[in-house]
Scaffold this motif. Structure first.
Motif, PDB file in Angstrom:
ATOM      1  N   GLU A  51      -3.616 -13.623  20.775  1.00 14.08           N
ATOM      2  CA  GLU A  51      -2.418 -13.436  19.952  1.00 14.08           C
ATOM      3  C   GLU A  51      -2.374 -12.029  19.361  1.00 14.08           C
ATOM      4  OE1 GLU A  51      -2.347 -16.540  17.019  1.00 14.08           O
ATOM      5  OE2 GLU A  51      -2.147 -18.117  18.531  1.00 14.08           O
ATOM      6  N   LEU A  52      -3.515 -11.549  18.865  1.00 14.12           N
ATOM      7  CA  LEU A  52      -3.576 -10.192  18.325  1.00 14.12           C
ATOM      8  C   LEU A  52      -3.320  -9.148  19.405  1.00 14.12           C
ATOM      9  CD1 LEU A  52      -6.587 -10.347  15.860  1.00 14.12           C
ATOM     10  CD2 LEU A  52      -4.207  -9.870  15.288  1.00 14.12           C
ATOM     11  N   ARG A  53      -3.894  -9.345  20.594  1.00 11.68           N
ATOM     12  CA  ARG A  53      -3.678  -8.410  21.695  1.00 11.68           C
ATOM     13  C   ARG A  53      -2.201  -8.322  22.030  1.00 11.68           C
ATOM     14  NH1 ARG A  53      -2.229  -8.029  26.479  1.00 11.68           N
ATOM     15  NH2 ARG A  53      -1.973 -10.256  26.780  1.00 11.68           N
ATOM     16  N   GLN A  54      -1.547  -9.471  22.134  1.00 10.96           N
ATOM     17  CA  GLN A  54      -0.121  -9.488  22.445  1.00 10.96           C
ATOM     18  C   GLN A  54       0.694  -8.834  21.334  1.00 10.96           C
ATOM     19  OE1 GLN A  54       0.963 -13.539  23.307  1.00 10.96           O
ATOM     20  NE2 GLN A  54      -0.177 -13.567  25.227  1.00 10.96           N
ATOM     21  N   TYR A  55       0.348  -9.101  20.084  1.00  7.22           N
ATOM     22  CA  TYR A  55       1.055  -8.526  18.947  1.00  7.22           C
ATOM     23  C   TYR A  55       0.974  -7.003  18.988  1.00  7.22           C
ATOM     24  CZ  TYR A  55       2.023  -7.007  14.187  1.00  7.22           C
ATOM     25  OH  TYR A  55       2.518  -6.345  13.094  1.00  7.22           O
ATOM     26  N   TYR A  56      -0.244  -6.470  19.123  1.00  8.66           N
ATOM     27  CA  TYR A  56      -0.404  -5.015  19.100  1.00  8.66           C
ATOM     28  C   TYR A  56       0.152  -4.355  20.348  1.00  8.66           C
ATOM     29  CZ  TYR A  56      -2.826  -5.222  14.726  1.00  8.66           C
ATOM     30  OH  TYR A  56      -3.107  -5.415  13.407  1.00  8.66           O
ATOM     31  N   GLU A  57       0.104  -5.052  21.468  1.00  8.48           N
ATOM     32  CA  GLU A  57       0.729  -4.509  22.677  1.00  8.48           C
ATOM     33  C   GLU A  57       2.227  -4.356  22.458  1.00  8.48           C
ATOM     34  OE1 GLU A  57       1.555  -6.459  26.875  1.00  8.48           O
ATOM     35  OE2 GLU A  57      -0.567  -5.910  26.661  1.00  8.48           O
ATOM     36  N   GLU A  58       2.832  -5.362  21.868  1.00 11.74           N
ATOM     37  CA  GLU A  58       4.274  -5.309  21.581  1.00 11.74           C
ATOM     38  C   GLU A  58       4.576  -4.225  20.546  1.00 11.74           C
ATOM     39  OE1 GLU A  58       8.207  -5.898  21.850  1.00 11.74           O
ATOM     40  OE2 GLU A  58       6.728  -6.889  23.119  1.00 11.74           O
ATOM     41  N   GLN A  59       3.778  -4.156  19.482  1.00 15.68           N
ATOM     42  CA  GLN A  59       4.004  -3.168  18.428  1.00 15.68           C
ATOM     43  C   GLN A  59       3.875  -1.741  18.950  1.00 15.68           C
ATOM     44  OE1 GLN A  59       4.888  -3.710  15.078  1.00 15.68           O
ATOM     45  NE2 GLN A  59       5.304  -5.712  15.966  1.00 15.68           N
ATOM     46  N   ASN A  60       3.000  -1.526  19.921  1.00 12.91           N
ATOM     47  CA  ASN A  60       2.722  -0.172  20.400  1.00 12.91           C
ATOM     48  C   ASN A  60       3.414   0.182  21.710  1.00 12.91           C
ATOM     49  OD1 ASN A  60       0.964   0.615  18.258  1.00 12.91           O
ATOM     50  ND2 ASN A  60      -0.547  -0.801  19.097  1.00 12.91           N
ATOM     51  N   ARG A  61       4.178  -0.732  22.267  1.00 13.76           N
ATOM     52  CA  ARG A  61       4.832  -0.499  23.560  1.00 13.76           C
ATOM     53  C   ARG A  61       5.697   0.757  23.531  1.00 13.76           C
ATOM     54  NH1 ARG A  61       6.592  -5.580  25.175  1.00 13.76           N
ATOM     55  NH2 ARG A  61       4.651  -5.719  26.287  1.00 13.76           N
ATOM     56  N   GLU A  62       6.531   0.895  22.516  1.00 16.08           N
ATOM     57  CA  GLU A  62       7.423   2.053  22.430  1.00 16.08           C
ATOM     58  C   GLU A  62       6.621   3.350  22.245  1.00 16.08           C
ATOM     59  OE1 GLU A  62      10.591   3.656  19.245  1.00 16.08           O
ATOM     60  OE2 GLU A  62      10.957   1.603  19.954  1.00 16.08           O
ATOM     61  N   LEU A  63       5.612   3.320  21.392  1.00 16.86           N
ATOM     62  CA  LEU A  63       4.781   4.497  21.154  1.00 16.86           C
ATOM     63  C   LEU A  63       4.065   4.929  22.433  1.00 16.86           C
ATOM     64  CD1 LEU A  63       3.381   6.563  19.293  1.00 16.86           C
ATOM     65  CD2 LEU A  63       1.677   4.794  18.817  1.00 16.86           C
ATOM     66  N   ILE A  64       3.504   3.987  23.153  1.00 10.86           N
ATOM     67  CA  ILE A  64       2.804   4.294  24.401  1.00 10.86           C
ATOM     68  C   ILE A  64       3.775   4.879  25.418  1.00 10.86           C
ATOM     69  CG2 ILE A  64       1.581   3.256  26.367  1.00 10.86           C
ATOM     70  CD1 ILE A  64       0.301   1.336  24.270  1.00 10.86           C
ATOM     71  N   ALA A  65       4.982   4.326  25.496  1.00 11.66           N
ATOM     72  CA  ALA A  65       5.982   4.854  26.426  1.00 11.66           C
ATOM     73  C   ALA A  65       6.358   6.287  26.056  1.00 11.66           C
ATOM     74  CB  ALA A  65       7.219   3.962  26.427  1.00 11.66           C
ATOM     75  N   ARG A  66       6.508   6.559  24.756  1.00 12.35           N
ATOM     76  CA  ARG A  66       6.839   7.920  24.313  1.00 12.35           C
ATOM     77  C   ARG A  66       5.725   8.903  24.642  1.00 12.35           C
ATOM     78  NH1 ARG A  66       8.279   6.178  19.056  1.00 12.35           N
ATOM     79  NH2 ARG A  66       6.446   7.267  18.322  1.00 12.35           N
TER      80      ARG A  66
END
Length: 128
Positions: A81-96
């Protein structure tokens, strides 16, 4: 709930869960390797445990298998659950970050990285 060894608890409950006394190593850390059927010598060396510590951990796991496995599953679920949460939270930052051009002087390394990514992606596609 604890195993006694020389009048001291070998396995204790901390805020992190069931833990090998005198360490920050939880039984859930050990369970990752127990479930993968690693030998106890390997697990002992990996975590720099003494023979007494690994034996106490394995004995506790065996004596309380259903309780430890139930808690282990909860830990695995929370971690996912934490992995999915942080992946979602950081998706935009990682893409940028990944869209930025390489820093000056790093072009050759960037090209090599891109080639490795393409090779890896092709391998994944050929397997799937």
């Amino acid at each position: 709930m604890t195993l006694a060894s020389n009048e001291q608890a070998a396995i204790i409950r901390t805020e992190r869960g069931l833990t090998i006394a005198g360490t920050r190593i939880t039984l859930y850390d050990v369970m990752d390797y127990v479930t993968a059927q690693y030998p106890s010598k390997f697990i002992r060396a990996l975590f720099a445990l003494t023979d007494n510590q690994i034996n106490a951990a394995l004995a506790y796991i065996e004596a309380n298998r259903s309780e430890v496995e139930a808690e282990y599953q909860m830990v695995l679920n929370e971690a996912e659950e934490l992995r999915q949460y942080y992946e979602e939270q950081n998706r935009e930052l990682i893409a940028r970050i990944s869209a930025k051009p390489p820093k000056p002087g790093m072009e050759a390394a960037w090209e090599k990285l891109q080639a490795q990514k393409a090779k890896h992606q092709a391998q994944l596609e050929s397997q799937g």
